[in-house]
Motif scaffolding. Sequence first.
Motif, mmCIF file in Angstrom:
data_model
loop_
_atom_site.group_PDB
_atom_site.id
_atom_site.type_symbol
_atom_site.label_atom_id
_atom_site.label_comp_id
_atom_site.label_asym_id
_atom_site.label_seq_id
_atom_site.Cartn_x
_atom_site.Cartn_y
_atom_site.Cartn_z
ATOM 1 N N GLU A 195 -3.722 4.387 -1.509
ATOM 2 C CA GLU A 195 -4.073 3.302 -2.401
ATOM 3 C C GLU A 195 -3.399 2.019 -1.950
ATOM 4 O OE1 GLU A 195 -2.596 5.083 -6.035
ATOM 5 O OE2 GLU A 195 -0.904 3.692 -6.040
ATOM 6 N N MET A 196 -3.973 0.913 -2.371
ATOM 7 C CA MET A 196 -3.447 -0.388 -2.006
ATOM 8 C C MET A 196 -3.372 -1.237 -3.265
ATOM 9 S SD MET A 196 -4.789 -2.958 0.910
ATOM 10 C CE MET A 196 -6.328 -3.282 0.092
ATOM 11 N N HIS A 197 -2.243 -1.898 -3.443
ATOM 12 C CA HIS A 197 -2.033 -2.731 -4.617
ATOM 13 C C HIS A 197 -2.199 -4.198 -4.223
ATOM 14 C CE1 HIS A 197 -0.013 0.447 -7.146
ATOM 15 N NE2 HIS A 197 -0.204 1.028 -5.971
ATOM 16 N N CYS A 198 -3.048 -4.861 -4.982
ATOM 17 C CA CYS A 198 -3.260 -6.292 -4.817
ATOM 18 C C CYS A 198 -3.045 -6.929 -6.181
ATOM 19 C CB CYS A 198 -4.688 -6.594 -4.360
ATOM 20 S SG CYS A 198 -5.123 -5.847 -2.803
ATOM 21 N N GLU A 199 -2.809 -8.204 -6.184
ATOM 22 C CA GLU A 199 -2.710 -8.889 -7.464
ATOM 23 C C GLU A 199 -4.054 -8.753 -8.170
ATOM 24 O OE1 GLU A 199 -1.577 -13.270 -9.232
ATOM 25 O OE2 GLU A 199 -1.221 -12.830 -7.124
ATOM 26 N N TYR B 66 0.849 -1.185 0.000
ATOM 27 C CA TYR B 66 0.000 0.000 0.000
ATOM 28 C C TYR B 66 0.883 1.232 0.000
ATOM 29 C CZ TYR B 66 0.612 0.936 5.020
ATOM 30 O OH TYR B 66 1.131 1.229 6.252
ATOM 31 N N ARG B 67 0.322 2.308 -0.513
ATOM 32 C CA ARG B 67 1.041 3.583 -0.569
ATOM 33 C C ARG B 67 0.294 4.567 0.302
ATOM 34 N NH1 ARG B 67 2.945 5.371 -6.318
ATOM 35 N NH2 ARG B 67 3.728 6.990 -4.919
ATOM 36 N N ALA C 93 -7.238 1.585 6.524
ATOM 37 C CA ALA C 93 -6.930 0.787 7.714
ATOM 38 C C ALA C 93 -8.086 -0.143 8.073
ATOM 39 C CB ALA C 93 -6.599 1.702 8.891
ATOM 40 N N ARG C 94 -9.313 0.348 7.940
ATOM 41 C CA ARG C 94 -10.474 -0.511 8.208
ATOM 42 C C ARG C 94 -10.542 -1.675 7.221
ATOM 43 N NH1 ARG C 94 -12.629 4.364 10.024
ATOM 44 N NH2 ARG C 94 -13.347 5.039 7.968
ATOM 45 N N TRP C 95 -10.260 -1.391 5.947
ATOM 46 C CA TRP C 95 -10.267 -2.444 4.929
ATOM 47 C C TRP C 95 -9.179 -3.479 5.226
ATOM 48 C CZ3 TRP C 95 -13.438 -3.385 0.753
ATOM 49 C CH2 TRP C 95 -12.992 -4.357 -0.151
ATOM 50 N N LEU C 96 -7.984 -2.992 5.531
ATOM 51 C CA LEU C 96 -6.879 -3.904 5.859
ATOM 52 C C LEU C 96 -7.238 -4.812 7.027
ATOM 53 C CD1 LEU C 96 -3.839 -1.475 5.578
ATOM 54 C CD2 LEU C 96 -4.306 -3.422 4.098
ATOM 55 N N SER C 97 -7.826 -4.242 8.056
ATOM 56 C CA SER C 97 -8.198 -5.022 9.242
ATOM 57 C C SER C 97 -9.294 -6.032 8.957
ATOM 58 C CB SER C 97 -8.651 -4.093 10.365
ATOM 59 O OG SER C 97 -7.589 -3.287 10.784
ATOM 60 N N ARG C 98 -10.241 -5.631 8.107
ATOM 61 C CA ARG C 98 -11.379 -6.514 7.824
ATOM 62 C C ARG C 98 -11.024 -7.628 6.855
ATOM 63 N NH1 ARG C 98 -17.449 -4.790 5.927
ATOM 64 N NH2 ARG C 98 -18.246 -6.920 5.819
ATOM 65 N N TYR C 99 -10.178 -7.340 5.877
ATOM 66 C CA TYR C 99 -9.899 -8.319 4.837
ATOM 67 C C TYR C 99 -8.434 -8.768 4.803
ATOM 68 C CZ TYR C 99 -14.500 -7.033 3.130
ATOM 69 O OH TYR C 99 -15.845 -6.798 3.022
ATOM 70 N N LEU D 197 -6.761 -0.650 -5.230
ATOM 71 C CA LEU D 197 -7.890 -0.095 -4.492
ATOM 72 C C LEU D 197 -7.534 1.302 -4.033
ATOM 73 C CD1 LEU D 197 -8.658 -3.208 -2.272
ATOM 74 C CD2 LEU D 197 -9.764 -2.557 -4.399
ATOM 75 N N TYR D 198 -8.468 2.231 -4.215
ATOM 76 C CA TYR D 198 -8.270 3.623 -3.815
ATOM 77 C C TYR D 198 -9.223 3.948 -2.671
ATOM 78 C CZ TYR D 198 -5.882 3.901 -8.270
ATOM 79 O OH TYR D 198 -5.024 3.678 -9.314
#
Length: 70
Positions: free
Chosen positions: A21-25, A15-16, A38-44, A29-30
Motif C-alpha cells: 500500500e501507498m499513503h498519499c495526502e 509506502y508499506r 513500482a509501476r505506479w511510483l515510476s509513472r506518477y 492506494l492498495y
Amino acid sequence: MSARYVYECPYYIRYRSDKKEMHCEGSILYFKSADDRARWLSRYCCNHPGWMECSNAKRMTEFYEEDAHD
C-alpha cells in the motif's frame, strides 16, 4: 522489487512494502503486487510532470487551490 525512488509528487507520504500500500495526502492506494506499486511510483509519484496526472494529485491540488481562493 527493491528500488530507491526520488519522489516528485508533493502529496506522497510513504509506502508499506509489507502491505503493498501507498499513503498519499488524502488517500491510501492498495496494489495487488509490489511490481504494480513500482509501476505506479515510476509513472506518477517519481515522475515530473507525470505526478500531475495522478487522480489523487489533481484532486488535492484542486482542493488547495479552492481553499486559497476562499
